[in-house]
Design a protein around this motif. Sequence first.
Motif, PDB file in Angstrom:
ATOM      1  N   ASP A 176      43.445  50.710  36.924  1.00 16.57           N
ATOM      2  CA  ASP A 176      42.277  50.253  36.542  1.00 16.57           C
ATOM      3  C   ASP A 176      42.460  50.108  34.873  1.00 16.57           C
ATOM      4  O   ASP A 176      42.228  49.178  34.333  1.00 16.57           O
ATOM      5  CB  ASP A 176      41.080  51.440  36.882  1.00 16.57           C
ATOM      6  N   SER A 187      44.823  47.435  33.798  1.00 17.32           N
ATOM      7  CA  SER A 187      44.409  46.085  33.963  1.00 17.32           C
ATOM      8  C   SER A 187      43.426  45.751  32.941  1.00 17.32           C
ATOM      9  O   SER A 187      43.285  44.684  32.387  1.00 17.32           O
ATOM     10  CB  SER A 187      43.813  45.954  35.304  1.00 17.32           C
ATOM     11  N   LYS A 189      35.017  40.860  35.155  1.00 11.68           N
ATOM     12  CA  LYS A 189      35.356  41.960  36.123  1.00 11.68           C
ATOM     13  C   LYS A 189      36.223  41.408  37.109  1.00 11.68           C
ATOM     14  O   LYS A 189      36.966  42.143  37.709  1.00 11.68           O
ATOM     15  CB  LYS A 189      34.283  42.406  36.515  1.00 11.68           C
ATOM     16  N   SER A 242      40.042  42.746  38.181  1.00 15.47           N
ATOM     17  CA  SER A 242      40.402  43.188  39.391  1.00 15.47           C
ATOM     18  C   SER A 242      41.528  42.657  39.868  1.00 15.47           C
ATOM     19  O   SER A 242      42.164  43.251  40.722  1.00 15.47           O
ATOM     20  CB  SER A 242      39.033  43.189  40.112  1.00 15.47           C
ATOM     21  N   GLU A 276      44.288  44.567  38.384  1.00 15.53           N
ATOM     22  CA  GLU A 276      44.521  45.623  38.975  1.00 15.53           C
ATOM     23  C   GLU A 276      45.141  45.491  40.371  1.00 15.53           C
ATOM     24  O   GLU A 276      45.821  46.643  40.531  1.00 15.53           O
ATOM     25  CB  GLU A 276      43.077  46.335  38.910  1.00 15.53           C
ATOM     26  N   THR A 277      44.561  44.765  41.029  1.00 15.41           N
ATOM     27  CA  THR A 277      45.092  44.568  42.646  1.00 15.41           C
ATOM     28  C   THR A 277      46.794  44.269  42.449  1.00 15.41           C
ATOM     29  O   THR A 277      47.758  45.067  43.247  1.00 15.41           O
ATOM     30  CB  THR A 277      44.564  43.535  43.244  1.00 15.41           C
ATOM     31  N   ASN A 337      40.116  55.028  43.764  1.00 16.37           N
ATOM     32  CA  ASN A 337      39.765  54.883  42.432  1.00 16.37           C
ATOM     33  C   ASN A 337      39.649  56.190  41.695  1.00 16.37           C
ATOM     34  O   ASN A 337      38.803  56.960  41.876  1.00 16.37           O
ATOM     35  CB  ASN A 337      38.164  54.153  42.144  1.00 16.37           C
TER      36      ASN A 337
END
Length: 237
Positions: A142, A145, A167, A171, A174-175, A194
């Motif tokens: 997180d 990213s 956001k 994400s 992050e993925t 998380n």
Amino acid sequence: MSLPPPPPGQLPLRRRRRRPTLLGLCTEGLYRVSGNKTDQDNIQKQFDQDHNINLVSMEVTVNAVAGALKAFFADLPDPLIPYSLHPELLEAAKILDKTERLHALKEIVKKFHPVNYDVFRYVITHLNRVSQQNKINLMTADNLSICFWPTLMRPDFENREFLSTTKIHQSVVETFIQQCQFFFYNGEIVETTNIVAPPPPSNPGQLVEPMVPLQLPPPLQPQLIQPQLQTDPLGII
């Protein structure tokens, strides 16, 4: 004259030393804490002249090299993640079913230009390795990213409509970091949690660490067809 054998249960010194690359990955605040701007600019200048620069001999910090790496991607004519695929990535990120969402994202990544794909895979693999040391460096997927998605996607921050999707952009990156093995190495989908890293120390100077070897990638022209990259061009994965 030979050295005496190590005490029982203790490895020889040369075996107990941690790999330099791992030491760099464990740098607290990696990619979040800024390095010396003068050092960063000097790294970029010398890299433009010689892609095989010896960063160790320059005696710069890990944070300065990390900043130079981010600046390299920020200065590309076009972002590493092509603008043309941003809408598809955002739509795929909205899919509620996790498995379906990941497969959709994987198919979109396959549409990257081969050069972009190879470099993107190396960068994400490196960031995944950084995230694996999050208990030491405090940089979860997180956190990474947040630091990297604006550099890799280069959105138009002046567009008000874009502000509502920031956001989602984050994400997506992050993925990619979390599911690196699935996207690029035919691995299984991993279950993620998380994990919130502790806040950084109040004194950023405590985060600076002596420099370790790190090779930046060659100049990238995403719009041109180039030969396939050699194994591990970044030298950091």
